[in-house]
Design an enzyme around this catalytic site. Structure first.
Site, PDB file in Angstrom:
ATOM      1  N   THR A   1       0.822  -1.208   0.000  1.00  0.00           N
ATOM      2  CA  THR A   1       0.000   0.000   0.000  1.00  0.00           C
ATOM      3  C   THR A   1       0.860   1.264   0.000  1.00  0.00           C
ATOM      4  OG1 THR A   1      -1.720  -1.182   1.165  1.00  0.00           O
ATOM      5  CG2 THR A   1      -1.791   1.204   1.316  1.00  0.00           C
TER       6      THR A   1
ATOM      7  N   GLY B   1       3.114  -2.694   8.914  1.00  0.00           N
ATOM      8  CA  GLY B   1       3.453  -2.867  10.325  1.00  0.00           C
ATOM      9  C   GLY B   1       4.922  -3.201  10.476  1.00  0.00           C
TER      10      GLY B   1
ATOM     11  N   GLU C   1      -7.069  -5.354   4.111  1.00  0.00           N
ATOM     12  CA  GLU C   1      -7.273  -6.565   3.292  1.00  0.00           C
ATOM     13  C   GLU C   1      -8.497  -6.418   2.382  1.00  0.00           C
ATOM     14  OE1 GLU C   1      -5.243  -9.003   2.950  1.00  0.00           O
ATOM     15  OE2 GLU C   1      -3.888  -8.331   4.519  1.00  0.00           O
TER      16      GLU C   1
END
Lengths: 668, 668
Positions: B153, B192, B435
């Site tokens: 992303t 993350g 997701e």
């Protein structure tokens, strides 16, 4: 990563294509050009001081640091307010703007430890203290020699005030009340500012005198030494801990270990305890409804502000964000082009107008009923109470859903605190449980509606007159697929649901259940009936008030305002199809027409979406959102906000050397 | 405020009155007594170390301190995991429990900076690296010599992968790829562990070679020096800032300024770039569906865990909390006695079972389809993809609504972080946008459904065979008010909604719109059709799987499991009345029967409410809730948690002397 002050071109194009005069709508919302100017001037004065600017955004602070910053900013804000009042010799509007409105929350993003001093402590003194008591206390409270709060809710007791456990027992020998918390669940819990800020408090407690309990009464109690701020003997006070939001409000707990206060510290405007302990009853207890209803009307205004912020952020971002493909071989479109996105946002915009006008209508009614009260006429009080209950429940839960829908409509970026959407949700969702939990509120209204149904033979109050029509058993008229037809359909369905509840309750009673058990068994349906009643009220007040308001506005604006009402009415008709099908004669053909009407309205309103949120005229300093700023520099601002994180001040965090490296080397 | 270890008597009474064997249900949920034992043993081992205990709860820490604590705990947790694996020579279950399950989140409440190393970095290496690449990288990743993450992303690009901007341009002269972020919106955003934890990263970038773009491919890039952890030249890396939740995950951004990596750092199991720059295509791109679907099945498991926690907390608290009055002259009842409260909680309990069984069913299907894939049979892949999309959307949004309803059902106390409900909401709502954003997911399924409708003349895949029946134009059968009848009604209504969408699109095309515009205009209805399809799937899989499962269980438990299925089916029928009225022959009389059936089920299930949540068997250390602990000491625990606030460690906060007192004395 060049820094530009120009407006994002996609956003600029939206503004260029707006079909109405944005300032005209802003003035209409504010209540006239004069009011807009006053508001802007007030905002200008507040922001030029710069106290809204944080060196480190409070999102990055510890809980304790957040409180300390909140105290500092609250003091600066209220100092400024004092000066504003002196300079301008102004009325309540500055107070209102700083306490309840957007302006205060721009500076005290997550709540203020001083709000309850102004919103509850002083008003309670004004409403419940005798003239002598007011002379003693109000001056000190106004010039902030003392800071107070209001403690009613206990750890074990909220909605049901009769259940409160804190006692105030009169001791005629010493002419004192003894305040005591007999159990852990008797501890006061939740009051804002109570934890470490207030040194005085109005405490609601069960009054005992001459061996008898007379129910809940207000007492003023000193909590902390005025010089040292140390808690006084017998006072156990502290904070209740971190919360989903409002972490600047310093919510506290409070327990009493036989704390003595002079008899004069009972607020005795209504009921009294004489020196010998004789209890003298209040003339009317209905009068206390007034404050509660005032607070609920204010609450509807508050939730409008939260919704307006959220739709402003999400709509502007949707004009800036480009994603995926609508048509092959074309560039990624603005996500505002997606009808599913319009569906999420435009209803939010119209809801702001619907709730704002409904609140204004309720406010008028409140003033009329209050005027009637003063002539001794209590007749419309139950109606007003019922209205304020269901409106509180529906507007707060709709607003929370709206804010959350806006957040999710921004995709992952709405999850960032720098969007300001999570904090806004934290504030708005709190209103679903405070000032009366929403399910309890709906059931209060349901009691009134069931009563209205049962007495429908007699004259009914205006907002439930439709119940009488339905009660007479007339077949509902043929469905009329116009705005007025739909609104009338909502009245029919609300009446139908109330009627069904009444017959359910009666059936259950006939089968041997007590009324109370039959009520409980039917309560899921009762809340739904109450909601239906409320939807009918909001739809019809929005429609009527817009009609009235639109008379004086220009044709292009009138068109847009009418489209917003249409959107709102048709949206809710489509949401409530099951009920409409059950209780009215709406047909499948009507439904398909409604669906097309709705999709058509989305297309018509879409070019004005940005203009409509611009008209809310929320300054960037108030919006506090990287995604929603006026210039549309969403990505640049996201990065700028990220760079304010203390973690980004150093390239390597010390946890690497302390934990990560030893762990990677198998040495931890 | 005496401290007692006894169970709250109201809660104990609930347990005494439970009609089924709680352990039997726990075993059923775990997959057998053996599995329950293994789980309990694993939990025991993890918690005996005490790493779940925080001196100061992380709610009170600053953002930076939260990250540092998360690193420390993640290291300790994974160190323990390594040991567990070595001791037990175990399979993946320890990993799964610590990474995805309740156990990891008990220790790393708000996310871990190391999760993506295990969940994305290593699996991507396993799935996309060549054998030689695996030999080089996987060992180092497994023994944690390097810590990685996965960056796809970008700031300006999420759902639409083709829109990603990061480039990897092959330079044949040096045999290197040049990674570059041409714009601000090209910055990687969200991964993350990326911010300050990982030193390596799999980066998805547009591959350019020999002047041509070949789309998105994976590259492994070193971000930080292995010794000093300093970012390497050309790497701009940092954290994206505070979020609504998951503040321990260390989500980061990443920009490249012409960073060169060796050719071998492109993961080349599928596509390749040869030394001279020749691009060699992947055999099949459909294979990447696999991982996505695996992640989505895991996600359904995750949301079940969140829901199970929330209903456990709210149900136990509802048995302990007493409020208001049901019947005159009786003490305040447990709020669980209110039918409106049962209405909020019991559907949550049955939803956990519904989603869990649906996930298991989907998992079986996934394994079958994967086996077919290996034989080259791709036929059921689109069906599986469509299913996983709508299930992802509906289960995450239902779960978020469920958790929030549970929070609100606890009144104001649910707003306290010590209830653990706000944090749980923060985690579950994140799944609505990651997701695959939910509206996008629903529209993906809608594409499949519209195609199924259009090809219904041909053989249809099992989960959409109902579309074929409807397509043949047969009148729907008379309404059958049984479970199977309702489920079949849901198939009818889903088919009806799909058919309506198709005819809407065709009408719009006939009036001159392009297919794409007609699709967009109909997309609100398309998402609704997709949701209806999904509801039909969940209802029927829940019903069928429970039938199967119940064969082996005792009669009392079977009765309760059946009641839960009934509750779920009837609840959704009542929620979807509008659709049922439009598309089936359900009558007003049937509806009233359903309503009575529903209220009757609430009465029947209410005595087992506490037993049902006890059966989820979530240890207090995992639940982390003052309101929901096994002993029901809700008030005592609220106070104990409050006392952990650093603000309560001193009677007077320094802000009094610094700001408040000068302010009160007019000296600020």
């Amino acid at each position: 990563m060049s820094v530009s002050v120009k407006v994002n071109p996609d956003l600029q194009k939206e503004r260029d294509n707006c079909t109405f005069n944005v300032t005209e709508l802003t003035n209409l919302i504010d209540g006239g050009p004069q009011k807009t100017e006053e508001r802007k001037k007030r905002e200008e004065m507040v922001f030029k001081e710069g106290i809204h600017i944080d060196e480190v955004p409070s999102d990055y602070l510890s809980h304790k640091e957040k409180y300390e910053l909140a105290v500092k900013k609250a003091c600066m804000l209220f100092k400024m307010m004092r000066r504003l009042q002196e300079e301008e010799n102004a009325g309540m509007e500055n107070y209102m703007a700083l306490l309840g409105g957007n302006l205060g929350s721009a500076i005290l993003g997550d709540g203020s430890p001083l709000t309850l001093h102004y919103v509850m402590f002083i008003p309670t003194l004004m409403g419940q203290a005798t003239v002598e008591q007011q002379a003693y206390w109000i001056g000190r409270a106004f010039n902030l020699s003392i800071i107070g709060t209001y403690a009613q809710t206990e750890l074990g007791h909220g909605t049901f005030i009769r259940g409160l456990e804190t006692t105030a027992t009169y001791d005629a020998a010493t002419k004192q009340f003894v305040l005591h918390s007999p159990t852990l669940t008797a501890y006061k819990w939740w009051p804002g500012g109570l934890a470490h800020t207030a040194n005085y408090c109005v405490v609601m407690a069960q009054l005992y005198t001459q061996g008898k309990c007379h129910g809940i009464h207000p007492f003023i109690v000193q909590l902390r030494d005025e010089e040292t701020h140390m808690p006084l003997p017998g006072i156990k006070v502290g904070e209740i801990g971190a919360k989903l939001g409002m972490n600047g409000t310093n919510n506290g707990f409070l327990g009493f270990d036989n704390v003595r206060i002079p008899r004069e510290h009972m607020l005795m405007k209504n009921s009294k305890v004489l020196e010998d302990g004789t209890y003298v009853n209040a003339p009317s207890s209905k009068l206390t409804y007034g404050t509660m209803m005032f607070v609920r009307v204010m609450l509807v205004h508050d939730v409008c502000n939260y919704m307006a912020k959220a739709v402003t952020i999400a709509t502007r971002y949707s004009a800036v964000r480009r994603q995926s493909q609508l048509r092959p071989n074309e560039p990624e479109p603005q996500i505002l082009e997606y009808v599913t996105q319009q569906h999420k946002l435009l209803i939010g915009i119209s809801s702001v107008h619907a709730f704002r006008l409904c609140a204004a209508w309720l406010w008028d009614m409140y003033n009329n009923v209050t005027a009637e009260l003063e002539t001794g006429d209590l007749e419309r009080l139950p109606e007003l109470h019922a209205l304020s209950c269901c409106l509180k429940a529906i507007t707060t839960s709709d607003a929370a859903a709206c804010v959350e829908r806006c957040r999710l409509s921004c995709g992952g970026h709405g999850y960032m605190l720098s969007s300001n959407l999570p904090l806004t949700y934290g504030l708005v969702t709190a209103a679903c449980t405070y000032e009366g939990e929403n399910t309890v509120m709906l059931l209060q209204t349901a009691r009134y509606l069931v009563k209205a149904w049962r007495t429908a033979a007699h004259a009914l109050q205006p907002t439930v007159s439709y119940v009488g029509l339905a009660r007479t058993g007339r077949r509902s008229p043929p469905w009329d697929n116009s705005l007025q037809g739909i609104i009338s359909g909502f009245h029919t369905l609300a009446a139908g649901k109330i009627g069904l509840c009444v017959s359910q309750i009666e059936k259950r009673q006939a089968s041997g259940m007590s009324y109370e058990d039959a009520w409980n068994m039917t309560s899921v349906q009762l809340t739904a009936a109450s909601e239906a009643h409320c939807r009918a009220i909001i739809l019809s007040s929005y429609y009527t008030e817009t009609e009235k308001m639109s008379r004086g506005v220009s044709a292009p604006l009138r068109l847009v305002l009418t489209q917003l009402v249409e959107l709102y009415v048709v949206y809710w008709a489509l949401q409530c199809l099951g009920d409409l099908l059950r209780f009215t004669s709406i047909s499948e053909r009507n439904i398909e027409e409604l669906q097309n009407w709705y999709e058509d309205l989305l297309v018509k309103l879409r070019p004005n979406a940005v203009g409509l949120v611009d008209a809310f005229d929320i300054r960037d300093e108030i919006l506090r959102s990287a995604l929603g700023a006026y210039d549309g520099r969403a990505y640049e601002r996201l990065m700028e906000e990220a760079m304010k994180s203390p973690l980004n001040k150093e390239p390597v965090n010390e946890s690497f050397h302390k934990y990560l490296k030893p762990f990677m080397q198998g040495k931890l």
